[in-house]
Design an enzyme around this catalytic site. Structure first.
Site, PDB file in Angstrom:
ATOM      1  N   GLY A 138       5.256  -5.153  -4.232  1.00  0.00           N
ATOM      2  CA  GLY A 138       5.892  -5.197  -5.537  1.00  0.00           C
ATOM      3  C   GLY A 138       6.044  -3.822  -6.167  1.00  0.00           C
ATOM      4  N   ALA A 270      -3.517   1.814   4.830  1.00  0.00           N
ATOM      5  CA  ALA A 270      -3.945   2.963   5.631  1.00  0.00           C
ATOM      6  C   ALA A 270      -4.505   2.546   6.980  1.00  0.00           C
ATOM      7  CB  ALA A 270      -4.990   3.772   4.858  1.00  0.00           C
ATOM      8  N   TYR A 454     -12.672  -2.618 -18.623  1.00  0.00           N
ATOM      9  CA  TYR A 454     -11.272  -2.190 -18.555  1.00  0.00           C
ATOM     10  C   TYR A 454     -10.961  -1.405 -19.817  1.00  0.00           C
ATOM     11  CZ  TYR A 454      -6.238  -2.699 -17.543  1.00  0.00           C
ATOM     12  OH  TYR A 454      -4.918  -2.493 -17.231  1.00  0.00           O
TER      13      TYR A 454
END
Lengths: 533, 533
Positions: A138, A270, A454
């Site tokens: 996305g 990766a 957060y």
């Protein structure tokens, strides 16, 4: 394979999401940042598309031919528009660069495989021709995870997985679904809803992020209290690498050695390209109930969440804003939630389906822990705006402000210390740069042993906003690392957290990752520079 | 560090557990196997200790000196008694060999480190001197996991971790405890109980197995429905390797790349020695309730467990015996449980602490799913005998029978097919060898997406019981692998499941494990031959 009816539109090149979702900053918020933070009234819009410098495509003809031989002519795009849309992710520095017209780092091509087998072939060809491959779902990374780094190779392609958009299998008895990696959040939900199921994974990036991305970055959604983190939902993984493929996970649990799924979950492209994920799904809830609560302070609210998590009596959504985030939400109530209460800390709870059965017990514990019920309205307002945060960030970037987020997780016993250390580091760094910030915090993912933190940071925009933020981010990352917390709870490592990974897993841990990479990707073409220091 | 009051005694060299726990086979069971399986009445006892051939110690003097320099003279034992007690694990073939007087494979020395640092030093010295190292906790492996394989090296030592027996830290707020690897199950519970906590990990091996072993083999306990598998309890791991150490796990959850803890959980000593584990602990439950249920058949009972697991309404213990296991338990009721019911399948449930709150909902679901309540008595009998199974196996080995167990896990939709395939493979193999078996099965670990299957096999003993069992085991393993289930749900790989690991994780998965091993253990001294094909 079930066909999709509603396809997720592509995001804007210079902003989060689509133009439909964008809205200008509310005037009371603009006033707030001007009065509260001394931000000078000035419009700071993006440049026009025509003014963007998109780096030239440097894909050699022979490579192009080799790729076209696998995916056809339509599957290899080298036009500027396609490449611009794959020039990076959606962190504030990413957007600042593109808003200023800089897309020099755009990939040389965008390649669109249509099957797992094509991904395998593409990786083998790219390894052979030494072409870097950046997997692209996305494109919602906020840590530089899809930055088209060349890593010493002459060419780099974005491997866009959007055509892998099928529901491969639904096992209603075992409550598992096999989803292809390119499915966006709403697309996966549409396909599952056709069978009466939901995945229950709703991160803020839900509207655009992909199934493969959720897996590759260990995403965690707003309903994690009820449905768990994405990595915990995964039963089986199919991974393509330049040296072959992996198909991992034969049972709900196993003692057949190390759990190799956990090596590819969080591998950020990766170590391989995740092409298919089998996940646990849930019957789509028929009923949903919401309730907001107020706590006198953040520590009291956090303790209440701890009590819930340790007893195992949790709503589907449980999130707690600190005093400042609660106040700002109130001050801009029509935009981002808020309600009748004044002061204190707002907690949002939401119960879906069978979780409704624990509501009485949860509310008993919240009351005993010092909470006051605020009714459903503030929680419903939160639900209404739950994916809107990134649009608000873009609107603020238009009015001379800088807004960014970062996150961590720690044990309950060190949570307050970690929170304070990060807040202080950010405040000190930005203050020293002449842009005193607001630093807001919330807890949105809880576990028996700890929770996430957060942070949302807003301040005036300096002359060099990219390096302004880099400096603040480094201060915050150092504070997180010193406090013994994790450098990221659900945003992944990418480029932006790489410098702290050695602190987190040690030199030998990094050596282990390198050894795995050398085995599956000996030429090192997979997402260069990401994850591994 | 809290001191232990009650130390777990060492196990017998030729049997499970201690002499106190042993008892002769009940006469009705002996009659049953003679009449039911045609086993000829014959005593087949173990040889005496004096008749055992313990291989000579071949530890070179310079190696001995190097090891003594680290752990002192008392820490390096080369006497036959110590070495015999480390000559292997507790599978039926292991016991058959030692009962026949064969301990040729005993290690050259038993080495007892007293700290993490000493483990690190020992590993470095052993790598330097090319001495194989077999980590040894409780010695309860039933898959050859502690077999003293030399792996091409001249010497092999058993690294006995029993002196690592401390509670290093207890974080009551985060509900975590840091336990040293050598602690046996009851020792860990004793130390935690001193602070009001329990680990909640009670596998059948509980009385002797160690914390490090639980982690290294991904153990799962009888109370896994309530407390989870051991690997799911682990927050942090400390691992010693010949090339350095790892300290993994800074938060309850993280997106900082692959979860490397999951590479060392289940690593069976082949990738490092786990010296400390930080685990989630629970307040010790004040109340416990037990209830037994009867289901008309195994499929109906399994479906009931599926309903519970998928709704998340689970007791602390949930286990279901198939028709045959239920019948055998009944026929020998005073020994291994059973009760008033006749026919059908017995389900045991047990609720501890806060789980008692879900009992009403669980029982509603069990009734709706076709279950009939049998009251508490059969469940209490099960609880009384829950660690006795291995003693019964030894008693049966004394009377010309062969008894062994094996296990797997699969998704709910493939559970019945897997169960039938394994039962048929075992029956066919043993029948063809002239020893028709009883094959009993139970489900004792359930998940939303599937469950474990645990088989107990009893038959007459052939002339060559070790190869008799190997042949049956190979047939069962092939059937498991063909059915797409995992080769082991909680017994680990060791030597005995190694040949099926490539089926399970693929050639590339095995290559990844080899690459990790080469990095942490370049000389290959760590537990040679285990886990990695």
């Amino acid at each position: 394979m079930t066909e999709l009816e509603h396809r997720t539109p592509e995001q804007e090149w210079n902003a989060w999401g689509t133009a439909d979702g964008a809205s200008p900053v509310p005037e009371e918020m603009r006033t707030l940042i001007e009065q509260g933070l001394g931000v000078v009234r000035r419009d700071t819009p993006s440049v026009d598309r025509s003014a963007v410098r998109v780096g030239e495509s440097r894909l050699p003809d022979e490579v192009r031919s080799a790729l076209v031989a696998i995916v056809g002519d339509d599957g290899v795009r080298t036009d500027d528009d396609a490449r611009l849309l794959h020039a990076g992710g959606k962190s504030t520095p990413d957007l600042l660069r593109r808003r200023a017209g800089d897309a020099d780092s755009a990939p040389d091509a965008v390649v669109l495989p249509g099957s797992h087998e094509q991904v395998c072939e593409l990786l083998a060809r790219c390894a052979e021709h030494r072409v870097a491959v950046v997997p692209f779902g996305g494109g919602t990374s906020v840590v530089g995870g899809v930055e088209p780094e060349r890593g010493g190779f002459a060419s780099v392609i974005a491997l866009d997985l959007r055509l892998l958009d099928g529901l491969v299998d639904l096992d209603a008895e075992s409550q598992t679904a096999t989803l292809q990696a390119g499915l966006r959040g709403p697309e996966a939900e549409e396909l599952l809803a056709g069978h009466g199921f939901t995945l229950g994974h709703f991160p803020q990036s839900f509207e655009h992020a992909s199934i493969g991305g959720f897996a590759a970055t260990r995403s965690s959604g707003q309903a994690s209290a009820g449905y768990g983190r994405f990595d915990a939902m995964v039963v089986r993984l199919r991974v393509a690498t330049p040296t072959g493929e992996l198909d991992l996970g034969r049972a709900p649990a196993s003692a057949a050695g190390p759990d190799l799924r956990q090596l590819f979950l969080g591998s950020e492209g990766a170590l391989g390209i995740i092409t298919e994920v089998t996940v646990r799904v849930h019957p789509k809830p028929q009923e949903v109930e919401s309730a907001a609560w107020s706590f006198p302070d953040f520590a009291t609210g956090a303790k209440a969440l701890r009590v819930l998590a340790q007893e195992g009596a949790l709503p589907t959504v449980a999130r707690l804003s600190d005093e400042l985030e609660t106040m700002i939400n109130l001050a801009t109530a029509h935009e981002v939630g808020g309600g009748e209460q004044s002061g204190g800390c707002l907690m949002i709870t939401r119960y879906e389906g069978s979780r409704i059965a624990v509501r009485a017990r949860v509310e008993q514990l919240l009351s005993e822990s010092g909470g006051t019920s605020l009714g459903a309205a503030p929680a419903e307002k939160w639900d209404h705006g739950r994916y809107h945060g990134p649009y608000l960030r873009d609107a603020l970037l238009d009015v001379n402000a800088l807004v960014e987020t970062l996150e961590t997780a720690s044990t309950w016993s060190r949570l307050e210390e970690t929170c304070n250390a990060v807040r202080e580091a950010l405040t000190e760094s930005l203050q020293a740069q002449g842009t005193p910030p607001l630093v807001m915090c919330h807890i949105s993912h809880v576990y028996p042993t700890g929770a996430s933190l957060y942070f949302t940071i807003a301040c005036g925009r300096g002359d060099e906003p990219v390096s302004q933020w880099r400096q603040a981010k480094r201060a915050a990352g150092d504070a997180i690392s010193r406090s013994g917390a994790t450098i990221t709870h659900h945003h992944a490592v990418g480029l932006d957290h790489r410098e702290w990974l050695t602190d987190e897993i040690g030199e030998l841990g990094v050596a282990v990752l390198r050894a795995v990479k050398s085995t599956v990707d000996p030429s090192g073409v997979l997402n260069p520079g990401k994850l591994i220091p």
